[in-house]
Design an enzyme around this catalytic site. Structure first.
Site, PDB file in Angstrom:
ATOM      1  N   ASN A 380       0.868  -1.186   0.000  1.00 51.94           N
ATOM      2  CA  ASN A 380       0.000   0.000   0.000  1.00 51.94           C
ATOM      3  C   ASN A 380       0.895   1.224   0.000  1.00 51.94           C
ATOM      4  OD1 ASN A 380      -2.295   1.703   0.279  1.00 51.94           O
ATOM      5  ND2 ASN A 380      -1.835   1.871   2.447  1.00 51.94           N
ATOM      6  N   GLU A 381       1.019   1.892   1.136  1.00 51.21           N
ATOM      7  CA  GLU A 381       1.934   3.042   1.171  1.00 51.21           C
ATOM      8  C   GLU A 381       3.259   2.566   1.739  1.00 51.21           C
ATOM      9  OE1 GLU A 381      -0.049   6.159   3.311  1.00 51.21           O
ATOM     10  OE2 GLU A 381      -0.865   7.019   1.483  1.00 51.21           O
TER      11      GLU A 381
END
Ligand code: AHR
Length: 663
Positions: A380-381
């Protein structure tokens, strides 16, 4: 701060402009060349980002009304209240069978020795239970009763303390400690925003209870144990090209043990191992100690939902790293295999035929046909060399097995800065298919960056604007509002995404849902309480782009240049080869109206009337609400096309979509 237009034309001037020569190029004319397509718009261009944040899944689209139905929360009786006329030691016991059932170890044991005593348990729901008059409710419970003796009375109690529906269950005797299921339905006699579920025990005896559940009948597609229909309908109305799922930071988990693991979210719901939600304790200013993930909405339901609403699934998988804002726990490279295997197995779960291991599981759950999964995000991040190192291993393994499968790679948390620059360069060296960029920024940033992609390389990695939202205050501020100003700034920016569809292949606003009494993060696209849901002005911007997607970008120029802030306006145009329309999107981001001529060229004839869909409001701070859900929402009207020209008056703080037929 609002911007004043530099050259706001008056309506009189516009009238004069109609008599200028056909190909005049000046600051009052927007030239749209419908026969000069410059890029295809990807069918999945405008999508949605779903994460279980703000009670998005449990307490949100997953329509279960009972919180902590299987007593697996850290505090096993959280959400439950025990009431009895006389205190009896051990009348409600939390039991644990961890060795026999690791996925669902706990249940409760009710013991009632005296018929005259009263004993009940009450579930508070997710900030109460939204109950609708006249609607059927389906109650069910797993139980064991060694000897007859107890009757179970189920009652819904309104906020005013009135019983508004219920049923009685007479459990049978269950032999050999085998669990049985009781189910009964009843109709609610009144509406309540925050009802509770009251379960009374009459008689004497002993009974074990687990998976105490209550669902409304009116779930999406009336599926038992399904999703909240009003919330899904708002999604379906957007006609999203894809659904990103399950996030967001929940993909990563606070630490690796609480990362999202798709295999734990499929199969019978009672076997899906609950996990603490990563947003449970993330913000000291918005603590949500009762936030867990039951995974009643799991990966099967997600794929099914995407199929239902015609969206491509876009799962995001953990890359072997927990949230780097939290623990930054990483799995050693030599132990990464199970993570990679999860990714490969998910592709097989979605696409494998029924003879494959995971295709068989899917078929067993009721879906023999494949789900046509074409892409997946890894991480994701996530950021840093640790991410790149792990990503390379995933990419190699996935591409070796599925060469055409597209992979989305993270460029971190921000659209600029050292982390971004490092990843952007590394990912491009790797020829990443799609780079996921995130921007949670002030509205001014969105306006100033509407041309961000004008100079991105065309024949290299594509861009997924995977999470973005204009913040009226600042990121993670509880003061952020979904107001007209932020919606208009996003619309302006999105004209830049659309104009650059050659490089931007997908985009999604984030987060998607928020419960008014249970949110952690604002702004959010759709707000709900237990009975209602409404789209924000930002929702309508997303919907207008998605439902006016078109098939090909065409030039829309003023003074020979693309329009990205001149006179405070932002413009993009597409043609739709399927409908034969040209669609021009115009954003006026200032406090005064701006008038322009839209001059169309490149078709034999244009329809005499255009459809104008206009989103505007009187003040930049205007918002929608449960009382006024449509205060800022689009209005459609017909407007004349004179030959090939439209006199467009763009109201202050507005987003206009013109659709014109072509021959
Ligand atoms: O959308 C809310 C959060 O913002 C997401 O979970 C995360 O990816 C980002 O930081």
């Amino acid at each position: 701060m609002r911007i004043k237009p530099l050259l706001a034309a008056t309506w009189v001037n516009i009238g004069l402009l109609f008599v200028t020569t056909a190909h005049a190029q000046n600051s009052n004319t927007i030239m749209v060349q419908v026969n000069k397509p410059v890029a295809e718009v990807q069918p999945a261009m405008w999508g949605v980002f779903f994460e279980d944040i703000n009670l998005g899944a449990d307490g949100g689209i997953y329509a279960e009304l009972v919180k902590n139905r299987s007593f697996e929360f850290y505090q096993p009786l959280m959400g439950w209240k025990v009431t009895q006329s006389k205190f009896n030691e051990g009348s409600v016991l939390v039991m644990n069978r961890a060795e026999k059932n690791t996925a669902n170890p706990r249940f409760i044991r009710i013991t009632k020795d005296a018929a005259a005593d009263t004993l009940s348990i009450t579930n508070e729901g997710f900030r109460g239970m939204g109950i609708k008059k006249g609607l059927r409710y389906d109650f069910s419970v797993a139980y064991r009763q060694p000897a007859a003796g107890l009757t179970v009375l189920v009652e819904l109690v309104s906020m005013a303390g009135k019983i508004i529906g219920g049923t009685t269950i007479t459990p049978v005797v269950t032999a050999n400690e085998v669990w049985s299921k009781a189910a009964a339905s009843f109709t609610a006699t009144d509406t309540s925003l925050k009802a509770t579920l009251h379960i009374r025990f009459e008689g004497t005896g002993k009974i074990d209870l687990d998976m105490i559940s209550l669902f409304p009948e009116d779930t999406w597609k009336k599926r038992p144990g399904g999703m909240r229909a009003d919330m899904i309908q708002l999604l379906a109305d957007m006609k999203p090209g894809f659904i990103r799922f399950p996030g967001g930071c929940v993909v990563e988990g606070h630490e690796l043990s609480t990362r999202y693991q798709w295999k734990k979210t499929i199969g019978p719901v009672e076997d899906r191992q609950l996990s603490i939600n990563r947003w449970n304790s993330e913000f000291a200013h918005r603590p949500t100690p009762d936030y867990y993930q039951t995974f009643g909405l799991g990966f099967f339901e997600y794929f099914q939902l995407a199929e239902d609403i015609g969206a491509s699934p876009l799962p995001i998988l953990n890359c072997g790293m927990a949230c780097q804002f939290n623990t930054a726990e990483v799995i050693p490279i030599d132990q990464l295999d199970p993570y990679v295997q999860d990714a490969l197995d998910l592709i097989e779960f979605a696409n494998g035929d029924v003879s494959t291991q995971w295709g068989k599981v899917r078929a067993h759950m009721g879906h023999s046909a494949t789900f046509n999964l074409k892409m997946m995000g890894v991480g994701n991040e996530n950021w840093g060399p640790q991410y790149v190192e792990r990503l390379k291993i995933f990419s190699k393994a996935i591409k070796a097995r599925y060469p055409d499968f597209k992979l989305v790679n993270s460029s971190g948390t921000d659209p600029n800065g050292e982390r971004f620059d490092y990843l952007n360069s590394e990912l491009r060296k790797m020829n990443a298919d799609i780079i996921d960029e995130h921007y949670y920024r002030r509205p001014e940033w969105f306006l100033a960056n509407a041309a961000r992609y004008d100079n991105y390389p065309r024949n290299a990695s594509k861009i997924f604007a995977g999470e973005y939202a204009a913040q009226s205050d600042h990121t993670v501020s509880i003061e952020n509002k979904n107001n007209t100003e932020t919606a208009i700034a996003e619309a302006a920016f999105m004209t830049g995404l659309e104009r650059n569809a050659a490089v931007v292949n997908m985009a999604s606003y984030a987060p998607l849902f928020a419960h008014i009494d249970g949110w952690q993060w604002t702004p959010d696209l759709i707000w709900v309480n237990n009975l209602q849901s409404y789209g924000t002005p930002n929702y309508y911007v997303q919907k207008l782009f998605s439902t006016n997607k078109g098939t090909n970008v065409v030039p829309a120029l003023m003074d020979g240049k693309s329009i990205s802030g001149q006179d405070s306006i932002y413009v993009s145009a597409v043609i739709d080869k399927n409908t034969g329309d040209v669609i021009v999107k115009l954003v006026n981001a200032c406090d005064n109206p701006v008038s322009k001529i839209i001059e169309l060229s490149g078709a034999k004839k244009f329809s005499e009337t255009a459809t104008l869909t206009l989103l505007k409001s009187n003040a930049a701070g205007d918002v929608n609400s449960f009382v006024h859900p449509d205060a800022v929402s689009p209005v459609t009207s017909a407007t004349p096309v004179k030959g090939n020209k439209i006199a467009a008056v763009l109201p202050a703080n507005s987003f206009s979509v013109y659709r014109v037929g072509m021959k």
